[in-house]
Design an enzyme around this catalytic site. Structure first.
Site, PDB file in Angstrom:
ATOM      1  CG  ASP A 229      -1.913   1.088   1.265  1.00 48.04           C
ATOM      2  OD1 ASP A 229      -2.747   1.141   0.342  1.00 48.04           O
ATOM      3  OD2 ASP A 229      -1.894   1.898   2.218  1.00 48.04           O
ATOM      4  CD  GLU A 304      18.073 -13.862   2.385  1.00 54.88           C
ATOM      5  OE1 GLU A 304      17.439 -13.945   3.471  1.00 54.88           O
ATOM      6  OE2 GLU A 304      19.064 -13.142   2.227  1.00 54.88           O
TER       7      GLU A 304
END
Length: 597
Positions: A229, A304
């Site tokens: 957002d 990751e």
């Protein structure tokens, strides 16, 4: 019969806009993602507000629709001053929607159905009821707790004036003064949105560490990505300089002609004026360089994670297009909503221009273009395209304002969606647009809940009209939204005719058109295809060829925005059409087709 446009003299020379992507491209390159506004999707317990169990129960509908992923607007613990975009706890579910166990069940069910889940992240601000902000108020000036937010001393002899002149995009002042623990007036805090949404200070490393932890929390629960957002607003210009341009909802183009502007600013000059100040002509609260370091850290964190790949999508109202493309460089976000496309009026030349620019700048950084026509913040495109296309896009429509032409709006909306889903890249669908839902424009003001409406004293109508609960069953209580009659926003009487049960299995319905398009789009891998202008593309017609990576499939996507019908090229076989064709297979005004060539 009117004049038939065959090969217009001003037609385009076939030019490659975008090269095809390999068929093994990452999932987000061509995904169709469906936005659910949780309080308006499905109510399982009869309280008139949608919830997570309601969403879980209806997920098979989305599998059958043919989308790839679901984006959920905020469901976190919140006092709901801004419908959940004021977050009090990022690691728990508001009881209004359910529990963490319900969220886990929803994610698991979605994955069982082959759907990915993207959750909303709100990093620009928290709720004023967040434990951090409560601690900041208690700790006082100069404390580490206050350093997590943008607190400043006021101007004037007694600090009685705000630190600068920034307004709130919801109307009114962008600063609020606090009363200190000793009972005296004290510092001011910044809130670019509502007073209950204090802005974080992202120059404080503690804020960055907290959000890295939040991202990891939701990755561990199995989500597949995050919609971010106000992604362009986290960093403010150093020194917080005054800003003399208008600050509209999110961007200069997001202008409501009924809203108040400074006396020396004409509506048509807003876009130009809003970019005159600040580094590079940018307002000091938007699109600052520091945001990119934040997203590089987040991208590294997501990269990751164990398989499958997780993504970031930016809600960034940024101009020009080349600046927006910086958010989707290889080490930053994966997607950014194409709001230029959403904002473009029903005009062939303007649509061609935005398509060209979008591909050029996103291809330059190796990112897919992410197309969108509607969401929870804008007037639904089935209504927006039925308005006067010479006027700016409004932020809501009231009963006493100019009303959309409903038939024209839906006709154009179906054509616009066929154009969008025929374009290579990813696409977002907002709940209910597959039903052709119009904006609720006759909502009595006493039901409106958007803080924009209240903070501007009704000058900005706000976003309630696009957030009305879904109609599922025409003759059921609350149109099948839930077991009760009440809904948190009133459903227009007209919504019954748009209900799912009125369209499912009905040839030519908007729902079946979406299902057919999404099935073909996936089967033909249109999202990974190339795009080349077709010679029929002109000042009245948008036409391009979407071709497979090995050229084994060539699909003509054509939209007629002109006054005269258009003939298909020889040998073209129409597979999909947004409306009826004229005699002899001519494409009439405001109709789109897909055809094999």
């Amino acid at each position: 019969m009117g004049k038939v446009t065959q090969h217009a003299p001003e037609g385009r020379t076939p030019t490659t806009l975008h090269a095809a992507d390999p068929n093994d491209s990452p999932w987000w390159h061509d995904a169709v993602i469906y936005q659910i506004y949780p309080r308006s999707w499905a109510d399982s317990d009869g309280d008139g507000i949608g919830d997570l169990k309601g969403i879980t129960d209806r997920l098979p509908y989305l599998r059958d629709l043919g989308v790839d992923a679901v984006w959920l607007s905020p469901f976190y613990v919140s006092p709901m001053h801004d419908a959940g975009y004021d977050v009090a706890n990022y690691r728990d579910i508001d009881p209004l929607f359910g529990s963490l166990a319900d969220a886990d069940a929803l994610i698991a069910r979605a994955h069982d159905l082959g759907l990915k889940i993207i959750v909303d992240l709100v990093p620009n601000h928290s709720s004023s009821e967040h434990e951090w902000f409560r601690a900041a108020l208690k700790a006082g000036p100069g404390s580490p707790e206050r350093a997590r937010y943008v607190f400043r001393e006021g101007k004037g002899e007694q600090g009685e004036k705000p630190p600068n002149n920034w307004p709130s995009v919801f109307g009114g002042n962008g600063w609020t003064r606090v009363t200190e623990e000793d009972g005296n007036p004290g510092e001011w805090y910044l809130h670019i949105f509502d007073t209950t949404q204090p802005d974080y200070d992202w120059t404080n490393p503690e804020v960055g560490d907290e959000f890295a932890s939040i991202l990891q929390f939701w990755c561990d629960r199995g989500v597949d990505g995050f919609r971010v957002d106000v992604a362009h607003g986290l960093i403010k210009e150093e020194g917080l300089p005054d800003w003399d341009g208008p600050l509209l909802m999110l961007d200069a183009t997001d202008h409501n002609p009924n809203a108040a502007l400074p006396p020396d600013v004409e509506a048509q000059d807003v876009t130009a004026r809003v970019h005159e100040a600040g580094p590079g002509g940018r307002p000091p609260m938007w699109d600052q360089e520091g945001v990119h370091e934040i997203y590089r850290r987040w991208r590294s964190l997501l990269d990751e994670q164990p398989s499958p790949a997780r993504i970031l999508c930016a809600e960034a109202w940024v101009k020009p297009t080349e600046r927006l493309a910086r958010y989707v460089r290889p080490d930053e976000m994966h997607q950014a909503f194409n709001f230029d496309f959403l904002d473009t009026h029903w005009d062939a030349a303007k649509l061609q221009s935005v398509i060209e620019h979008s591909f050029r700048h996103n291809d330059a950084v190796g990112a897919p273009t992410t197309w969108v026509l509607s969401n929870h913040d804008v007037v639904r495109h089935a209504s927006r395209l039925g308005l006067d296309q010479s006027l700016p896009r409004p932020n809501g429509i009231a009963a006493d304002q100019a009303q959309p032409d409903a038939e024209l709006g839906l006709r154009r909306a179906r054509a616009a969606t066929m154009l969008m889903l025929g374009l290579p890249g990813s696409a977002y669908i907002y709940q209910g647009e597959e039903l052709g839902l119009p904006e609720s424009t006759d909502m009595p003001h006493e039901f409106r809940q958007d803080p924009t409406f209240h903070r501007t004293e009704g000058k900005e109508i706000g976003r309630d009209g696009c957030r009305v609960p879904m109609p599922w069953v025409k003759d059921a209580p609350s149109l099948g939204f839930g077991p009760g009659v009440a809904t948190w926003l009133p459903q227009p009487e007209s919504y019954g005719a748009f209900a799912v049960d009125q369209q499912a299995g009905v040839d030519g319905s908007t729902l079946e058109l979406y299902r057919s398009m999404l099935t073909a789009r996936r089967a033909d891998r249109l999202g990974l295809g190339s795009a080349t202008w077709h010679e029929l593309s002109s000042r009245d017609v948008v036409a391009f060829v979407n071709a497979a990576h090995d050229d084994s499939r060539r699909t003509l996507v054509l939209v007629n925005l002109g006054a005269e019908p258009v003939a298909l090229p020889d040998g073209a076989v129409v597979t999909h059409r947004s409306g009826e064709l004229d005699g002899d297979g001519l494409i009439p005004t405001d109709v789109a087709i897909w055809a094999r060539i």
